[in-house]
Scaffold this motif. Structure first.
Motif, short mmCIF file in Angstrom:
data_model
loop_
_atom_site.label_atom_id
_atom_site.label_comp_id
_atom_site.label_asym_id
_atom_site.label_seq_id
_atom_site.Cartn_x
_atom_site.Cartn_y
_atom_site.Cartn_z
N ILE A 9 17.54 -29.64 -73.83
CA ILE A 9 17.61 -30.97 -73.20
C ILE A 9 18.39 -30.80 -71.89
O ILE A 9 18.03 -31.37 -70.86
CB ILE A 9 18.23 -32.00 -74.16
N ASP A 10 19.39 -29.96 -71.93
CA ASP A 10 20.16 -29.68 -70.71
C ASP A 10 19.31 -28.99 -69.65
O ASP A 10 19.39 -29.32 -68.47
CB ASP A 10 21.37 -28.78 -71.03
N ASN A 11 18.47 -28.02 -70.05
CA ASN A 11 17.70 -27.28 -69.02
C ASN A 11 16.38 -27.97 -68.65
O ASN A 11 15.66 -27.51 -67.77
CB ASN A 11 17.47 -25.82 -69.44
N LEU B 255 16.67 -31.28 -83.82
CA LEU B 255 18.06 -31.29 -84.26
C LEU B 255 18.94 -31.11 -83.02
O LEU B 255 18.79 -30.10 -82.31
CB LEU B 255 18.24 -30.14 -85.25
N PRO B 256 19.84 -32.05 -82.72
CA PRO B 256 20.65 -31.94 -81.51
C PRO B 256 21.34 -30.58 -81.36
O PRO B 256 21.39 -30.03 -80.26
CB PRO B 256 21.66 -33.07 -81.65
N SER B 257 21.85 -30.02 -82.46
CA SER B 257 22.57 -28.74 -82.34
C SER B 257 21.65 -27.61 -81.87
O SER B 257 22.08 -26.70 -81.18
CB SER B 257 23.19 -28.36 -83.69
N ASN C 8 23.39 -38.30 -73.80
CA ASN C 8 24.13 -38.40 -75.07
C ASN C 8 24.07 -37.13 -75.92
O ASN C 8 24.74 -37.04 -76.94
CB ASN C 8 23.62 -39.60 -75.90
N ILE C 9 23.29 -36.15 -75.48
CA ILE C 9 23.07 -34.99 -76.36
C ILE C 9 24.38 -34.24 -76.66
O ILE C 9 24.58 -33.74 -77.78
CB ILE C 9 21.98 -34.04 -75.80
N ASN C 10 25.28 -34.21 -75.69
CA ASN C 10 26.52 -33.45 -75.92
C ASN C 10 27.45 -34.13 -76.92
O ASN C 10 28.29 -33.47 -77.52
CB ASN C 10 27.22 -33.16 -74.60
N ASP C 11 27.26 -35.43 -77.12
CA ASP C 11 28.06 -36.12 -78.13
C ASP C 11 27.59 -35.76 -79.53
O ASP C 11 28.31 -35.96 -80.51
CB ASP C 11 27.93 -37.66 -77.99
#
Ligand code: RAM
Length: 344
Positions: free
Chosen positions: A264-266, A256-258, A336-339
């Motif tokens: 994903i960032d780290n 789940l992206p949230s 794209n994860i932050n979108d």
């Protein structure tokens, strides 16, 4: 005397038949489930994915003027879902959308629901074809399994040990994806990938955490953990982060992206996949009303309108039943994860 007895028996039989008809227990056309109340039964509570899916279902039912009942047991077991389904039958809901904790074990209670005139279909995690009118499938089963193997191959650099961290051992969606993964791993391209273990975190955060820790202890050379569950992938990514193993052991799967944006960032999870769980639930809500309105029966070729998602057609499923497919899985990565992290 004998004649009088016969007449009495006949009268009793007639009275019983009338009682059955007036209770609506006479079959699928009976009036026992004539309400505009539609239920969804998820696997268990405490799963943000399940909350999104139920939210989409509720929105879709509400915008069609119906009432949604959202239920999930504390534990992801078939037994607990059976109790909930018994209650829904007694409540005479119009439809039951089941996210199955077991492919076969729910059949008796779901058959009882169907015989009471309730429309029954599965979503996300299927039940067997005899227990459902159709299945709302989030994405193509084969595509998911193949995509996950390719991701493991890529993230392992083409060779080495990989493990799967699944949900429960009875979850039919995870089991179907794992079966495709095992088949795909037989291809020559993947000959140097070694699937050392399939672990089960039961879609519970704590169990998924301890199963990840156990994998790391047992397999010190592990390169990739593939978790085809949003609960598992988040728990595994947290363990890898906390233990300072980012880059040494990679995590991928369905997330789940949230919950996964930070990993994903780290770099704990280089990339992962999913579909929109809100849309899965929303498509379910229109499947419910198309079934209860008698617009579809769940047969191959049946087509119906699913509100903002457009028109869908029912197709043959791999297990001999039918299904309706939401769409292709989507890849989430640093670009794209932050979108998406605030969407679902
Ligand atoms: C978990 C559940 C759900 C599954 C996702 C990918 O949240 O097991 O059923 O579809 O992961």
């Amino acid at each position: 005397m004998r004649l009088a007895k016969k007449a009495l028996v006949l009268l009793l039989v007639l009275a019983a038949a009338l009682a059955v008809v007036s209770c609506g227990g006479g079959g699928s056309s009976g009036g026992g489930a004539a309400s505009n109340t539609h239920a969804m039964v998820f696997k268990n509570t405490g799963n943000p994915y399940g909350e999104r899916q139920m939210g989409g279902f509720e929105d879709g039912i509400k915008e069609q003027g119906g009432t949604a009942i959202l239920r999930a047991p504390d534990q992801p077991t078939a037994e607990a879902q059976i109790q909930i389904i018994e209650q829904l039958i007694a409540q005479k809901v119009a439809s039951i959308c089941i996210v199955g904790n077991d492919y076969d074990a729910l059949q008796p209670v779901l058959t009882k629901a169907i015989q009471a005139g309730i429309k029954v279909y599965s979503l996300d995690s299927s039940v067997n074809p005899a227990s459902r009118a159709t299945h709302v499938n989030q994405a193509d089963t084969i595509a998911i399994g193949e995509t996950l193997v390719e991701a493991a191959f890529d993230q392992a650099g083409g060779s080495g040990e990989i493990a799967i961290l699944s949900a429960t051992s009875q979850a039919s969606n995870q089991n179907a994806w794992i079966a495709v993964m095992q088949e795909t791993l037989k291809q020559p391209k993947y000959a140097n990938l070694d699937l050392v273990k399939i672990a089960y975190g039961d879609d519970l955060r704590d169990k998924s955490t301890s199963e990840t820790e156990a994998l790391l202890l047992s397999y010190p050379n592990l390169k990739v953990i593939v978790a085809p569950t949003t609960v598992g992938i988040a728990a595994a990514s947290k363990v890898i982060t906390d233990k300072g193993l980012i880059g040494t052991v990679k995590v991928t799967g369905l997330g789940l992206p949230s919950e996964m944006a930070e990993y994903i960032d780290n770099g704990a999870c280089p990339y992962m996949f999913l579909w929109n769980p809100i849309d899965v639930g929303y498509l379910g809500s229109y499947t419910a009303t198309a079934l209860t309105a008698g617009e579809i029966t769940g047969a191959v070729g049946d087509s119906y309108n699913a509100g903002r998602l457009g028109r869908y057609t029912i197709t043959q499923a791999g297990d001999g039943g039918t299904e309706v497919l939401l769409g292709p899985p989507f890849k989430f990565e640093p670009s794209n994860i932050n979108d998406w992290k605030n969407v679902y």
